[in-house]
Design an enzyme around this catalytic site. Structure first.
Site, PDB file in Angstrom:
ATOM      1  N   GLU A   7       0.999  -1.335   0.087  1.00  0.00           N
ATOM      2  CA  GLU A   7      -0.110  -0.169  -0.008  1.00  0.00           C
ATOM      3  C   GLU A   7       0.955   1.146   0.003  1.00  0.00           C
ATOM      4  O   GLU A   7       0.675   2.475  -0.392  1.00  0.00           O
ATOM      5  CB  GLU A   7      -0.899   0.118   1.277  1.00  0.00           C
ATOM      6  CG  GLU A   7      -2.163  -1.035   1.271  1.00  0.00           C
ATOM      7  CD  GLU A   7      -2.505  -1.440   2.574  1.00  0.00           C
ATOM      8  OE1 GLU A   7      -3.766  -1.568   2.494  1.00  0.00           O
ATOM      9  OE2 GLU A   7      -2.247  -0.933   3.496  1.00  0.00           O
ATOM     10  N   ASP A  31     -12.254  -6.063  -1.585  1.00  0.00           N
ATOM     11  CA  ASP A  31     -12.965  -7.167  -1.679  1.00  0.00           C
ATOM     12  C   ASP A  31     -14.352  -6.756  -0.808  1.00  0.00           C
ATOM     13  O   ASP A  31     -14.378  -5.598  -0.515  1.00  0.00           O
ATOM     14  CB  ASP A  31     -12.203  -8.287  -0.583  1.00  0.00           C
ATOM     15  CG  ASP A  31     -11.907  -7.650   0.872  1.00  0.00           C
ATOM     16  OD1 ASP A  31     -10.775  -7.168   1.097  1.00  0.00           O
ATOM     17  OD2 ASP A  31     -12.770  -7.766   1.703  1.00  0.00           O
TER      18      ASP A  31
HETATM   19  N1  ADE Z   1      -8.764  -4.683   4.591  1.00  0.00           N
HETATM   20  C1  ADE Z   1      -9.229  -5.256   3.295  1.00  0.00           C
HETATM   21  N2  ADE Z   1     -10.097  -5.858   3.205  1.00  0.00           N
HETATM   22  C2  ADE Z   1     -10.536  -6.311   4.628  1.00  0.00           C
HETATM   23  C3  ADE Z   1     -11.633  -6.988   5.291  1.00  0.00           C
HETATM   24  N3  ADE Z   1     -12.073  -7.923   4.462  1.00  0.00           N
HETATM   25  N4  ADE Z   1     -11.533  -6.998   6.742  1.00  0.00           N
HETATM   26  C4  ADE Z   1     -10.599  -6.272   7.293  1.00  0.00           C
HETATM   27  N5  ADE Z   1      -9.813  -5.608   6.709  1.00  0.00           N
HETATM   28  C5  ADE Z   1      -9.861  -5.344   5.554  1.00  0.00           C
END
Ligand code: ADE
Length: 251
Positions: free
Chosen positions: A14, A218
């Site tokens: 990142e 996601d």
């Molecule tokens: N960062 C990126 N995706 C995440 C998720 N599903 N849960 C917690 N932190 C995250």
């Protein structure tokens, strides 16, 4: 402006593009972390990897304020989308933060941070407005430059910038059951990650402005663990770099 701007991410992928934009960075190790002092578009900056989770993020924010005298903190990275329209490739800019795993009930109401009489902390309005402007500019241009394969693989079609409530907790949310529960209990939440609300509490304590920007990697569901590493590698770093660059170009 007195003091440098802090540029923080949880993961190397990142922060990589941000470090790549700094021509003169000098590394200083403090508290087990590398801090990179230098410049970016004429701004005095200090970039650092916080590591993952609320404690790592809070100690990093404290070191940035106490040791480096930063005058504002900009946190970039990825998050899992929760609200229905928050899709992979969209950007969420936080206006408020809440620790979804804070629960001192029945002594205090669920999610309330003991001693503060509140469950949410605010992002700095002016810095957040600047982050929104930078994100909207980058979202208009960046998907086209990522290449057809990448944009197709992630369905990066007309990505949007959302503003609102960001959740943080010491859990990678990777089941549809858990994200459904979070959506039910906290229906205003746009996305979930693992650091922002902890940094917000520290910034509240010290009166330091905070802006947090997250690219959605996601949907915090049963497929989250599959989408996440792929997205981090191919997309997240370029988004962070481009948006931070656009932010620092504004002034
Ligand atoms: N960062 C990126 N995706 C995440 C998720 N599903 N849960 C917690 N932190 C995250």
């Amino acid at each position: 402006m007195a003091g440098p701007t802090a540029l923080v991410s949880a993961l190397h992928e990142e922060l990589a593009a941000v470090l790549g934009l700094m021509p003169d960075e000098q590394q200083q190790v403090f508290g087990g972390r590398s801090f990179w002092r230098g410049h970016l578009h004429g701004h005095d900056v200090v970039a650092v990897l916080s590591g993952i989770g609320k404690v790592a993020a809070a100690t990093t924010a404290t070191a940035l304020i106490e040791r480096f005298g930063v005058q504002r903190i900009v946190f970039t990275g990825v998050a899992g989308g929760l609200a229905p329209g928050v899709r992979v490739g969209d950007v969420v800019v936080a206006r408020q933060f809440l620790q979804h795993d804070m629960d001192a009930s029945p002594i205090f109401p669920r999610h309330e941070v003991p001693g503060y009489g509140r469950s949410t902390f605010d992002a700095d309005t002016a810095l957040t407005d600047e982050l929104v402007r930078a994100s909207e500019q980058v979202l208009r241009e960046l998907p086209a430059t990522l290449g057809l394969d990448v944009t197709k693989a992630f369905g990066l079609d007309a990505p949007r910038c959302h503003q609102g409530l960001l959740l943080s907790g010491d859990r990678f949310v990777s089941t549809t059951a858990e994200s459904t529960t979070l959506r039910t209990v906290l229906p205003d939440a746009l996305a979930v990650e693992m650091e922002g609300a902890a940094v917000a509490q520290v910034c509240h304590d010290y009166g330091v402005p905070l802006g947090v920007l997250r690219t959605i990697s996601d949907r915090a569901d049963d497929a989250a663990h599959v989408d996440f590493p792929h997205f981090l590698r191919e997309v997240a770093s370029r988004y962070s770099g481009a948006i931070v660059e656009a932010l620092l170009r504004q002034k």
